[in-house]
Structures are given as C-alpha cells and as structure tokens.
Design a protein around this motif. Structure first.
Motif, PDB file in Angstrom:
ATOM      1  N   GLU A  25       0.828  -1.206   0.000  1.00  0.00           N
ATOM      2  CA  GLU A  25       0.000   0.000   0.000  1.00  0.00           C
ATOM      3  C   GLU A  25       0.864   1.259   0.000  1.00  0.00           C
ATOM      4  N   GLN A  26       1.937   1.260   0.793  1.00  0.00           N
ATOM      5  CA  GLN A  26       2.845   2.402   0.826  1.00  0.00           C
ATOM      6  C   GLN A  26       3.592   2.536  -0.499  1.00  0.00           C
ATOM      7  N   LEU A  27       3.970   1.413  -1.089  1.00  0.00           N
ATOM      8  CA  LEU A  27       4.620   1.422  -2.396  1.00  0.00           C
ATOM      9  C   LEU A  27       3.722   2.093  -3.420  1.00  0.00           C
ATOM     10  N   THR A  36      -3.386  -1.109  -5.873  1.00  0.00           N
ATOM     11  CA  THR A  36      -2.607  -2.204  -5.298  1.00  0.00           C
ATOM     12  C   THR A  36      -2.485  -3.355  -6.287  1.00  0.00           C
ATOM     13  N   LYS A  37      -3.481  -3.528  -7.132  1.00  0.00           N
ATOM     14  CA  LYS A  37      -3.411  -4.564  -8.162  1.00  0.00           C
ATOM     15  C   LYS A  37      -2.207  -4.316  -9.074  1.00  0.00           C
ATOM     16  N   THR A  38      -2.022  -3.056  -9.461  1.00  0.00           N
ATOM     17  CA  THR A  38      -0.879  -2.701 -10.305  1.00  0.00           C
ATOM     18  C   THR A  38       0.424  -2.882  -9.536  1.00  0.00           C
ATOM     19  N   MET A  42       3.547  -5.289 -10.609  1.00  0.00           N
ATOM     20  CA  MET A  42       4.937  -4.844 -10.761  1.00  0.00           C
ATOM     21  C   MET A  42       5.885  -5.734  -9.966  1.00  0.00           C
ATOM     22  N   ILE A  43       5.446  -6.149  -8.779  1.00  0.00           N
ATOM     23  CA  ILE A  43       6.259  -7.052  -7.966  1.00  0.00           C
ATOM     24  C   ILE A  43       6.354  -8.423  -8.634  1.00  0.00           C
ATOM     25  N   LYS A  44       5.221  -8.931  -9.094  1.00  0.00           N
ATOM     26  CA  LYS A  44       5.189 -10.246  -9.740  1.00  0.00           C
ATOM     27  C   LYS A  44       6.055 -10.272 -10.995  1.00  0.00           C
ATOM     28  N   ASP A  45       6.008  -9.180 -11.768  1.00  0.00           N
ATOM     29  CA  ASP A  45       6.801  -9.082 -12.997  1.00  0.00           C
ATOM     30  C   ASP A  45       8.262  -8.729 -12.736  1.00  0.00           C
TER      31      ASP A  45
END
Length: 72
Positions: A25-27, A36-38, A42-45
């Motif tokens: 959420e902070q990211l 948060t979905k995006t 970004m983390i997953k990719d």
C-alpha cells in the motif's frame, strides 16, 4: 557530486516520509497512487525487487529508488 548521486539523493528526499521497508500500500502511494493490483503486478513481474514475509510482500526503499533510477 555526480549527476547520478544527485538524482539518487533527490529520490531519497522524495521518499523521506516513508519507512525503510514499505508494504504494498505504501509502495503504491509512493508511486503516485497506483492501485494495489498494479503494485502487485509490478512485484510479480519483477519490475521492483521485493521480499515476501509470510503472506505479504515488502519493498526496501532503496529498491524503489533503484526502480526510479532505471526508469528516469
């Protein structure tokens, strides 16, 4: 001081109000209020380095600065 160091310092100043380790959420807030979905995408990719702690992801502030350095 090199221009890269100046840019890195500017990004650190920009993120001064955030803790050294951010939750998703902070990211998302630091990235301008993305969803948060995006953020999770970004983390997953692997666009942003992260650490999984239990069931949650954490992002080190320096990894966020590195992300900014690579897109800027």
């Amino acid at each position: 001081m090199s221009s890269e160091k100046k840019r890195r310092n500017e990004y650190m100043k920009m993120l001064k109000k955030y803790p050294d380790v951010l939750c998703v959420e902070q990211l998302c807030e630091a990235l301008g209020g993305i969803s948060t979905k995006t953020g999770y995408k970004m983390i997953k990719d692997k666009k942003i380095n992260s650490i999984k702690v239990g069931r949650e992801y954490r992002v080190c502030k320096i990894d966020l600065v590195d992300f900014f350095m690579n897109i800027g």
